[in-house]
Enzyme design. Structure first.
Site, PDB file in Angstrom:
ATOM      1  N   ASN A   9       0.993  -1.139   0.412  1.00 32.42           N
ATOM      2  CA  ASN A   9      -0.022   0.315   0.055  1.00 32.42           C
ATOM      3  C   ASN A   9       0.852   1.269   0.090  1.00 32.42           C
ATOM      4  O   ASN A   9       1.483   2.024   0.942  1.00 32.42           O
ATOM      5  CB  ASN A   9      -0.682  -0.200   1.616  1.00 32.42           C
ATOM      6  CG  ASN A   9      -1.825   1.279   0.916  1.00 32.42           C
ATOM      7  OD1 ASN A   9      -1.715   1.886   0.717  1.00 32.42           O
ATOM      8  ND2 ASN A   9      -2.198   1.229   2.587  1.00 32.42           N
ATOM      9  N   HIS A  94      -9.490   1.794   4.073  1.00 37.06           N
ATOM     10  CA  HIS A  94      -8.383   2.069   5.526  1.00 37.06           C
ATOM     11  C   HIS A  94      -8.372   2.517   6.304  1.00 37.06           C
ATOM     12  O   HIS A  94      -9.210   4.107   6.358  1.00 37.06           O
ATOM     13  CB  HIS A  94      -6.820   2.212   4.113  1.00 37.06           C
ATOM     14  CG  HIS A  94      -5.956   2.138   5.346  1.00 37.06           C
ATOM     15  ND1 HIS A  94      -5.231   3.547   6.072  1.00 37.06           N
ATOM     16  CD2 HIS A  94      -4.584   1.462   5.068  1.00 37.06           C
ATOM     17  CE1 HIS A  94      -4.470   2.750   6.090  1.00 37.06           C
ATOM     18  NE2 HIS A  94      -3.867   1.295   5.546  1.00 37.06           N
ATOM     19  N   GLU A  96      -6.817   5.010   7.835  1.00 34.78           N
ATOM     20  CA  GLU A  96      -6.981   6.381   7.438  1.00 34.78           C
ATOM     21  C   GLU A  96      -7.512   6.776   7.137  1.00 34.78           C
ATOM     22  O   GLU A  96      -8.105   8.315   7.076  1.00 34.78           O
ATOM     23  CB  GLU A  96      -4.935   6.281   6.538  1.00 34.78           C
ATOM     24  CG  GLU A  96      -4.210   6.061   7.200  1.00 34.78           C
ATOM     25  CD  GLU A  96      -2.560   5.571   6.940  1.00 34.78           C
ATOM     26  OE1 GLU A  96      -2.992   5.399   5.514  1.00 34.78           O
ATOM     27  OE2 GLU A  96      -2.554   5.091   7.340  1.00 34.78           O
ATOM     28  N   GLY A 172       2.464   1.919  10.760  1.00 32.65           N
ATOM     29  CA  GLY A 172       3.394   3.439  10.825  1.00 32.65           C
ATOM     30  C   GLY A 172       4.297   4.184  12.125  1.00 32.65           C
ATOM     31  O   GLY A 172       5.076   4.396  12.564  1.00 32.65           O
ATOM     32  N   SER A 212       3.396  -2.220  10.298  1.00 31.50           N
ATOM     33  CA  SER A 212       4.908  -2.192  10.249  1.00 31.50           C
ATOM     34  C   SER A 212       4.860  -3.677  10.106  1.00 31.50           C
ATOM     35  O   SER A 212       6.027  -4.383  10.814  1.00 31.50           O
ATOM     36  CB  SER A 212       5.537  -1.540  11.816  1.00 31.50           C
ATOM     37  OG  SER A 212       4.379  -0.066  11.720  1.00 31.50           O
TER      38      SER A 212
HETATM   39  P1  13P Z   1       3.065   0.493   7.744  1.00 34.53           P
HETATM   40  O1  13P Z   1       3.854  -1.604   7.212  1.00 34.53           O
HETATM   41  O2  13P Z   1       3.732   1.209   7.071  1.00 34.53           O
HETATM   42  O3  13P Z   1       2.941   0.407   8.734  1.00 34.53           O
HETATM   43  O4  13P Z   1       1.357   0.512   7.123  1.00 34.53           O
HETATM   44  C1  13P Z   1       0.431  -0.112   6.957  1.00 34.53           C
HETATM   45  C2  13P Z   1      -0.416  -0.252   6.235  1.00 34.53           C
HETATM   46  O5  13P Z   1      -1.198   0.599   6.597  1.00 34.53           O
HETATM   47  C3  13P Z   1      -0.775  -0.746   5.150  1.00 34.53           C
HETATM   48  O6  13P Z   1      -1.930  -0.534   3.780  1.00 34.53           O
END
Ligand code: 13P
Length: 250
Positions: A9, A94, A96, A172, A212
Site C-alpha cells: 500500500n 483503510h 487512514e 507506521g 509495521s
Molecule cells: P506500515 O507498514 O507503514 O505500518 O503501514 C501499514 C499499512 O497501513 C498498510 O495498509
C-alpha cells in the site's frame, strides 16, 4: 488451501517516474514468488504501474473506489474508471480513510459492492485503535466492522474479497502485534466469518496482517497458520525490502 497474498500500500507516495523505476527494479526480484504479489498505488500511478508490470507476476491495485457509477462527487473515482485501467485489486476502508476521511462500515460496504460489480478484488481493512484495544474492545470493534462492512455478501463474493487486519496502533509506528497476537486476532476474525456467514467462507477467505510488517518480522508472521499474507506500507516503497517480504518463504 489459501494462496498467500503480499500487497503493498503505497499510500500518498511516488510519482509516475518513481513508479516506473520501482517496478522495473522489483519485477526480477519477485518473479519466482510463491505468494500473489500486488501493489496498490495512487490513482495517478495506476497506468504507469500497469505498463511497468506488464508480463510480470505483479498485480496492480488502487487505494480506494467510490460506490456511485458517476456523478457529482468531486475528487472521487468510480469502479468503472478503475476497471478501464485494468486494476486487479482495490483497498477499501483503510484506517487512514476511516480516521481522516470519514469512512464508515456502511461506506466500506458500498465501496466493496461497487468493486465486486466491476470484477475488481477488494482488500477490506479492519482493525482496532489503541484506545479500543486498551478498553478491551478489540473483538467488539472487529465484529462490527466485519458484520456491517461485509453485510449481504455471498459465498462467491468471498472468493474475491481479501480481508486485511491492521491494528491501527501498529501502522507506521514500528510497533507490530506479536506474531502470536496477530494470529489469535486473525483466528478470531475467521471464527466471526464462520459464525456470521458460513464455515466454508471462513476456510477460504484470505486474511492478511498489516502494521509495521517488515524484513525483520515477516517470516515469523507468515509462519502463523491463520495469517495468509501482508498489507505492507512503508516497506513496500523499497524494492529490496518488499522483494524480501514477498520471498518470505525462501
Ligand atoms: P506500515 O507498514 O507503514 O505500518 O503501514 C501499514 C499499512 O497501513 C498498510 O495498509
Amino acid at each position: 488451501m489459501r494462496t498467500p497474498i503480499i500487497a503493498g500500500n503505497w499510500k500518498m507516495n511516488k510519482t509516475m517516474a518513481e513508479t516506473k523505476a520501482m517496478i522495473t527494479e522489483l519485477a526480477p526480484k519477485v518473479k519466482d514468488a510463491n505468494a500473489e504479489v500486488v501493489l496498490c498505488v495512487p490513482y495517478t500511478d495506476i497506468q504507469t504501474a500497469k505498463r511497468a508490470a506488464k508480463g510480470t507476476n505483479i498485480k496492480i491495485g488502487a487505494e480506494n473506489v467510490h460506490w456511485a457509477e458517476s456523478g457529482a462527487f468531486t475528487g472521487e473515482v468510480s469502479a468503472a474508471m478503475l476497471k478501464e485501467l485494468k486494476c486487479d485489486y482495490v483497498i477499501i476502508g483503510h484506517s487512514e480513510r476511516r480516521q481522516y476521511f470519514g469512512e464508515t462500515d456502511e461506506t466500506v460496504n458500498k465501496r466493496t459492492q461497487a468493486a465486486l460489480a466491476a470484477k475488481i478484488r477488494p482488500i477490506v481493512c479492519v482493525g482496532e485503535t489503541e484506545e479500543e484495544r486498551e478498553n478491551g474492545l478489540t473483538e467488539k470493534v472487529l465484529e462490527r466492522q466485519i458484520v456491517e462492512g461485509l453485510k449481504g455478501f455471498k459465498s462467491k463474493d468471498f472468493d474475491k474479497i481479501v480481508i486485511a487486519y491492521e491494528p491501527v496502533w501498529a501502522i507506521g509506528t514500528g510497533k507490530t502485534a506479536t506474531a502470536t497476537d496477530a494470529n489469535t486476532t486473525i483466528g478470531y476474525i475467521r471464527h466471526l466469518l464462520a459464525k456470521k456467514f458460513h464455515k466454508s467462507i471462513a476456510e477460504k477467505t484470505r486474511i492478511q496482517y498489516g502494521g509495521s510488517m517488515n524484513v525483520k518480522n515477516c517470516k515469523e508472521l507468515m509462519k502463523e497458520e491463520e495469517i495468509d499474507g501482508g498489507l505492507i506500507g512503508g516497506a513496500s516503497l523499497k524494492p529490496d525490502d518488499f522483494a524480501f517480504i514477498v520471498n518470505y518463504d525462501k
